[in-house]
Design a protein around this motif. Sequence first.
Motif, PDB file in Angstrom:
ATOM      1  N   THR A 151      25.348 -15.613  17.185  1.00 50.83           N
ATOM      2  CA  THR A 151      25.914 -16.713  17.967  1.00 50.83           C
ATOM      3  C   THR A 151      24.821 -17.472  18.712  1.00 50.83           C
ATOM      4  O   THR A 151      24.958 -18.674  18.984  1.00 50.83           O
ATOM      5  CB  THR A 151      26.957 -16.180  18.967  1.00 50.83           C
ATOM      6  OG1 THR A 151      27.915 -15.387  18.269  1.00 50.83           O
ATOM      7  CG2 THR A 151      27.674 -17.313  19.673  1.00 50.83           C
ATOM      8  N   LEU A 171      34.645 -18.964  16.712  1.00 50.38           N
ATOM      9  CA  LEU A 171      33.636 -19.157  15.675  1.00 50.38           C
ATOM     10  C   LEU A 171      34.053 -18.497  14.375  1.00 50.38           C
ATOM     11  O   LEU A 171      34.965 -17.667  14.333  1.00 50.38           O
ATOM     12  CB  LEU A 171      32.279 -18.610  16.139  1.00 50.38           C
ATOM     13  CG  LEU A 171      32.184 -17.154  16.614  1.00 50.38           C
ATOM     14  CD1 LEU A 171      32.035 -16.198  15.436  1.00 50.38           C
ATOM     15  CD2 LEU A 171      31.009 -16.970  17.545  1.00 50.38           C
ATOM     16  N   GLY A 186      30.638 -22.934  14.842  1.00 56.22           N
ATOM     17  CA  GLY A 186      31.081 -22.831  16.229  1.00 56.22           C
ATOM     18  C   GLY A 186      32.009 -23.961  16.619  1.00 56.22           C
ATOM     19  O   GLY A 186      31.824 -25.106  16.201  1.00 56.22           O
ATOM     20  N   VAL A 209      27.079 -19.720  10.723  1.00 59.10           N
ATOM     21  CA  VAL A 209      27.868 -19.610  11.951  1.00 59.10           C
ATOM     22  C   VAL A 209      28.493 -20.968  12.239  1.00 59.10           C
ATOM     23  O   VAL A 209      27.770 -21.939  12.475  1.00 59.10           O
ATOM     24  CB  VAL A 209      27.001 -19.160  13.151  1.00 59.10           C
ATOM     25  CG1 VAL A 209      27.884 -18.963  14.377  1.00 59.10           C
ATOM     26  CG2 VAL A 209      26.236 -17.886  12.819  1.00 59.10           C
ATOM     27  N   LEU A 249      32.070 -16.659  10.987  1.00 58.50           N
ATOM     28  CA  LEU A 249      30.828 -16.135  10.429  1.00 58.50           C
ATOM     29  C   LEU A 249      31.031 -15.945   8.934  1.00 58.50           C
ATOM     30  O   LEU A 249      31.907 -15.182   8.510  1.00 58.50           O
ATOM     31  CB  LEU A 249      30.466 -14.805  11.093  1.00 58.50           C
ATOM     32  CG  LEU A 249      30.285 -14.840  12.616  1.00 58.50           C
ATOM     33  CD1 LEU A 249      30.157 -13.418  13.169  1.00 58.50           C
ATOM     34  CD2 LEU A 249      29.063 -15.662  12.993  1.00 58.50           C
ATOM     35  N   LEU A 305      23.476 -20.972  17.688  1.00 62.64           N
ATOM     36  CA  LEU A 305      24.126 -22.217  18.068  1.00 62.64           C
ATOM     37  C   LEU A 305      23.522 -22.743  19.361  1.00 62.64           C
ATOM     38  O   LEU A 305      22.991 -21.985  20.162  1.00 62.64           O
ATOM     39  CB  LEU A 305      25.628 -21.997  18.268  1.00 62.64           C
ATOM     40  CG  LEU A 305      26.427 -21.542  17.042  1.00 62.64           C
ATOM     41  CD1 LEU A 305      27.859 -21.182  17.441  1.00 62.64           C
ATOM     42  CD2 LEU A 305      26.444 -22.628  15.966  1.00 62.64           C
ATOM     43  N   ASP A 330      33.832 -15.151  20.357  1.00 62.53           N
ATOM     44  CA  ASP A 330      32.462 -14.640  20.350  1.00 62.53           C
ATOM     45  C   ASP A 330      32.470 -13.251  20.970  1.00 62.53           C
ATOM     46  O   ASP A 330      32.641 -13.086  22.179  1.00 62.53           O
ATOM     47  CB  ASP A 330      31.555 -15.587  21.139  1.00 62.53           C
ATOM     48  CG  ASP A 330      30.139 -15.040  21.256  1.00 62.53           C
ATOM     49  OD1 ASP A 330      29.786 -14.120  20.499  1.00 62.53           O
ATOM     50  OD2 ASP A 330      29.393 -15.536  22.116  1.00 62.53           O
ATOM     51  N   LYS A 389      27.807 -22.294  23.803  1.00 60.95           N
ATOM     52  CA  LYS A 389      28.660 -21.107  23.815  1.00 60.95           C
ATOM     53  C   LYS A 389      30.001 -21.469  23.173  1.00 60.95           C
ATOM     54  O   LYS A 389      30.793 -22.213  23.745  1.00 60.95           O
ATOM     55  CB  LYS A 389      28.876 -20.653  25.258  1.00 60.95           C
ATOM     56  CG  LYS A 389      29.822 -19.467  25.422  1.00 60.95           C
ATOM     57  CD  LYS A 389      29.212 -18.188  24.911  1.00 60.95           C
ATOM     58  CE  LYS A 389      30.121 -16.993  25.249  1.00 60.95           C
ATOM     59  NZ  LYS A 389      29.568 -15.723  24.729  1.00 60.95           N
ATOM     60  N   PRO A 390      30.298 -20.964  21.976  1.00 60.36           N
ATOM     61  CA  PRO A 390      31.534 -21.368  21.298  1.00 60.36           C
ATOM     62  C   PRO A 390      32.763 -20.671  21.885  1.00 60.36           C
ATOM     63  O   PRO A 390      32.698 -19.523  22.315  1.00 60.36           O
ATOM     64  CB  PRO A 390      31.302 -20.929  19.852  1.00 60.36           C
ATOM     65  CG  PRO A 390      30.409 -19.734  19.984  1.00 60.36           C
ATOM     66  CD  PRO A 390      29.507 -20.024  21.160  1.00 60.36           C
TER      67      PRO A 390
END
Length: 231
Positions: A168, A178, A197, A195, A180, A171, A162, A174-175
């Motif tokens: 982001t 990820l 994640g 997205v 896209l 989502l 990220d 907090k990935p």
Amino acid sequence: MTAAPLPPSSAPSAPLDAQAVADYLRENPEFFDQHAAVFAEMRVPHPYEGRAISLGERQILTLRERMHALERKLGSLTHHANDNQRIVLGMREWSVALLAESDAQALPALVSDGLAKAFDLPQVALRLWQCPAHREPAEAEPVSDDIRLFAASLKKPYCGPDNGVAATAWLGFKPASLALIPVRTPRGQTFGLMVLGSDDPGRFSPDMGTDFLEHIGALAGAALSRLLQGG
């Protein structure tokens, strides 16, 4: 074939170092045939223990280490093959569901939920724009011009950490990594962004191939383009 004679001890010669011995044995493989006792009596250090072992034992250990390395590699390949097979089967079910869905309004949720299941991901977020007939609140939430321009600029899906991309925030977590994926019509019009994640930092790495993700984007775009036509 007779092994090349070693220089007489009385003759002046360059110092005999390890490389010279290795070169001599490599060039004269019959040496140990002619001096079998030397081979049988020779001892070398054990690679992991503080003792000496025979050359035969050392060779067995080397072969065993190579066998274990090959077993680990085979296990890794088998794991990846099984994982890929699982994903392929999930993607097939997802594709069939998209084709069979008669209600265009149900497609966005089918896209995101189906991908999350197929990839075993915590969450997949989807946003669409220029779809006035779409009534679902989540996918139809307003999207900034910056994100629209970013999606249109993607030549292929982004994979990696990220890096502060505003999308982001779609989502619910907090990935660690990820993907896209731009959503485009078959003619190339960008009208959405997905997205994907993951909480695994290596799941979507920057060096991974994106052909599979591009295929996903094409399928999703073709299905969701029905919303541009009023469903």
